[in-house]
Structure formats: structure tokens, C-alpha cells
Design an enzyme around this catalytic site. Structure first.
Site, PDB file in Angstrom:
ATOM      1  CG  ASP A  28      -1.958   0.667   1.251  1.00  0.00           C
ATOM      2  OD1 ASP A  28      -2.378   1.610  -0.083  1.00  0.00           O
ATOM      3  OD2 ASP A  28      -2.949   0.885   2.259  1.00  0.00           O
ATOM      4  CG  HIS A  45       0.181   2.033  -9.524  1.00  0.00           C
ATOM      5  ND1 HIS A  45      -0.027   1.607  -8.162  1.00  0.00           N
ATOM      6  CD2 HIS A  45      -0.830   2.854  -9.957  1.00  0.00           C
ATOM      7  CE1 HIS A  45      -1.135   1.844  -8.021  1.00  0.00           C
ATOM      8  NE2 HIS A  45      -1.880   2.893  -8.680  1.00  0.00           N
ATOM      9  CG  LEU A 139       9.683 -17.169  -3.305  1.00  0.00           C
ATOM     10  CD1 LEU A 139       9.305 -17.075  -1.955  1.00  0.00           C
ATOM     11  CD2 LEU A 139       9.985 -15.787  -3.895  1.00  0.00           C
TER      12      LEU A 139
HETATM   13  C1  FPP Z   1      -1.635   0.041  -3.437  1.00  0.00           C
HETATM   14  O1  FPP Z   1      -1.249   1.521  -3.751  1.00  0.00           O
HETATM   15  C2  FPP Z   1      -1.315  -0.789  -4.545  1.00  0.00           C
HETATM   16  C3  FPP Z   1      -1.994  -1.374  -5.478  1.00  0.00           C
HETATM   17  C4  FPP Z   1      -3.610  -0.917  -5.418  1.00  0.00           C
HETATM   18  C5  FPP Z   1      -1.504  -2.184  -6.410  1.00  0.00           C
HETATM   19  C6  FPP Z   1      -0.134  -2.608  -6.405  1.00  0.00           C
HETATM   20  C7  FPP Z   1       0.517  -2.864  -7.347  1.00  0.00           C
HETATM   21  C8  FPP Z   1       1.600  -2.854  -7.477  1.00  0.00           C
HETATM   22  C9  FPP Z   1       2.734  -2.991  -6.798  1.00  0.00           C
HETATM   23  C10 FPP Z   1       2.238  -2.527  -9.143  1.00  0.00           C
HETATM   24  C11 FPP Z   1       2.012  -3.598 -10.081  1.00  0.00           C
HETATM   25  C12 FPP Z   1       2.072  -5.139  -9.534  1.00  0.00           C
HETATM   26  C13 FPP Z   1       2.800  -6.081  -9.951  1.00  0.00           C
HETATM   27  C14 FPP Z   1       2.584  -7.427  -9.593  1.00  0.00           C
HETATM   28  C15 FPP Z   1       3.673  -5.961 -11.263  1.00  0.00           C
HETATM   29  P1  FPP Z   1      -2.320   2.893  -3.685  1.00  0.00           P
HETATM   30  O2  FPP Z   1      -2.521   3.237  -5.174  1.00  0.00           O
HETATM   31  O3  FPP Z   1      -3.640   1.974  -2.936  1.00  0.00           O
HETATM   32  O4  FPP Z   1      -1.888   3.737  -2.760  1.00  0.00           O
HETATM   33  P2  FPP Z   1      -2.568   4.996  -1.807  1.00  0.00           P
HETATM   34  O5  FPP Z   1      -3.168   4.425  -0.926  1.00  0.00           O
HETATM   35  O6  FPP Z   1      -1.382   5.766  -1.421  1.00  0.00           O
HETATM   36  O7  FPP Z   1      -3.442   5.753  -3.054  1.00  0.00           O
END
Ligand code: FPP
Length: 248
Positions: A28, A45, A139
Site C-alpha cells: 500500500d 505503481h 520460492l
Molecule cells: C496500493 O497503492 C497498491 C495497489 C493498488 C496495487 C499494487 C500494485 C503494484 C505494486 C504494481 C504492479 C504489480 C505487479 C505484481 C507488477 P495505492 O494506489 O492504494 O496507494 P495509496 O493508498 O497511497 O493511494
């Protein structure tokens, strides 16, 4: 998967291991990371995807057996079309680019969640990656895509009900093990450590059943900043905790 109650009051306690076998992460804070830098959310992202590579490598280096990552929740469909397209595009790009790394590091890819929702291109690519990495044993990288824990548990209950209706299972034989065996995580070691980054203190419908005895760790670091040192520090905090599984 499930740690069922031991009969006759005996306490079933697994020996404490300093290194968790199964670590899960709610990644997050990508959006806030980007915002702090005056960048678009997609930049967060992208940086988050780089953090995924680092976490995977750190898990391999520390001898963790399973790393489960919450990449896309069933609630994430509420985000804008553009952001969803950015996230799926990134998944495609990284899957293509990192397949070699998975092979080199002997990482097996596994998915949980209803990933059929992502359309035939990405689904095909994901399934090819699963097939190609199926024999890897160092893994297991479990990626949760369009995953929601309540829906997973409801699905397991539905399967048990079908087996009861078919005369294959007696209701009195429905226990924790029977339900655990219908979950998508069946066959994986119990979850030992669940980490959430970015200071939020919620499970957000992630691995609710599986987290029953897991150590929970909430850290302030935003996901794109979660590096090898942060991973090692999380494992150190885990090692410092005493797990009692309800015993004394
Ligand atoms: C949360 O940050 C993260 C996500 C919704 C998605 C996780 C995705 C990635 C780490 C990138 C792509 C994944 C892969 C497997 C290649 P948020 O957008 O909710 O952050 P915020 O709460 O600060 O808005």
C-alpha cells in the site's frame, strides 16, 4: 493449511522458527508516494512494481518459502478506468520482463483470486508463466489478483455444500481442515507473517482465514520505498516475537 484444534485439550504448537515460511504483503502507498513527488499515480505503481522485484529477491535470499502479494483486490475495480489499465499494463510488462528472473531464481508463480476477469491476453500470459515455472521449488510467489477473502471463504462453503448435497460429505465432517482444503491457498504452509505498508492498519479483505495465527506487522514505509533493508527489518521483528497460538 488450517491449524485445527487438537483433541483432548492438547495444545498443537508448531516449533518457533526464526524465519517465517510464509510471508504475505499488502502493498500500500503507491499513490501517496507519487503524490509526494508531484508525479502521476502510475509512476507510483511503476516504482511499486520495482519494489515487488526487490521483495521477491529478498524473500529468496532469506529462505522464505512462500511470498503472497496483494496486487489487485476485488475492490480495486472501483478505481478509474485509466488506473486499472495502467495496473494491468504494468502487470503485462513485468510478467514478460521478469519471467527469466523467475526461472533463474527458481521461483514458482501461483495465482489466487478470480483472475479470469482480466481478459484473454493477460490471462493467457499468466497461465503460460504458471506452466513454465511450475517445477521451480525455491520460492512460491503467490500473486493475489481480483482477490477477496470473504468471497474465497463463501466459495469454499459453497463447494462443501455441493459435496454434502451430492451425498459425498456428511455435515458433521465439516471442520477447519475441510474448509481450509477448499481455499485457494490449500497446500501452502500456514501464513506466518502479514505485513501492510503505508501506515494503514486494516486487513482489507485479504487472507482473513489464513491470518488467524499470523503475526501482523504494520509499517509506515510506503510500498515503493520498501526495500531489502525494510524486508530484513520485518523478518527481524518477526523473529523477536513469541508465537503462542493461543497457548501460554
Ligand atoms: C496500493 O497503492 C497498491 C495497489 C493498488 C496495487 C499494487 C500494485 C503494484 C505494486 C504494481 C504492479 C504489480 C505487479 C505484481 C507488477 P495505492 O494506489 O492504494 O496507494 P495509496 O493508498 O497511497 O493511494
Amino acid at each position: 493449511m488450517s491449524r485445527s484444534a487438537a483433541p483432548e485439550g492438547a495444545t498443537k504448537v508448531e516449533p518457533d522458527r526464526a524465519t517465517p515460511r510464509h510471508v504475505a504483503i499488502i502493498m500500500d502507498g503507491n499513490g501517496r508516494w507519487a503524490e509526494q513527488r508531484g508525479l502521476p499515480r502510475v509512476a507510483g505503481h511503476k516504482a511499486g512494481a520495482e519494489a515487488v522485484r526487490r521483495a521477491m529477491q529478498a524473500a529468496v535470499d532469506h529462505g522464505v518459502e512462500v511470498l503472497t502479494l496483494y496486487a489487485f483486490s476485488s475492490e480495486n475495480w472501483r478505481r478509474s478506468k485509466e488506473e486499472i489499465a495502467d495496473l494491468t499494463g504494468l502487470m503485462r510488462f513485468y510478467l514478460e520482463r521478469e519471467l527469466k528472473t523467475l526461472q533463474k531464481e527458481r521461483v514458482r508463480l501461483k495465482l489466487i483470486g478470480d483472475y479470469s476477469a482480466f481478459g484473454p491476453d493477460l490471462v493467457g500470459q499468466l497461465e503460460r508463466a504458471i506452466q513454465r515455472t511450475a517445477a521451480n521449488t525455491r520460492l512460491t510467489l503467490v500473486v493475489a489478483l481480483n482477490y477477496g477473502s470473504r468471497s474465497e471463504i463463501a466459495g469454499a462453503a459453497r463447494k462443501l455444500a455441493e459435496r454434502v448435497a451430492g451425498g459425498e460429505l456428511a455435515p458433521e465432517n465439516i471442520d477447519e481442515d475441510a474448509l481450509g482444503a477448499e481455499l485457494q491457498t490449500f497446500g501452502l504452509p500456514d501464513l506466518d507473517l502479514l505485513i501492510r505498508t503505508s501506515g494503514e492498519v486494516r486487513l482489507s479483505n485479504f487472507l482473513l482465514w489464513q491470518a488467524a495465527y499470523a503475526e501482523l506487522l504494520f509499517v509506515e514505509t510506503l510500498w515503493p520505498d520498501f526495500d531489502e533493508t525494510a524486508f530484513a527489518a520485518a523478518l527481524e521483528r518477526y523473529a523477536g516475537r513469541q508465537r503462542r497460538f493461543g497457548g501460554r
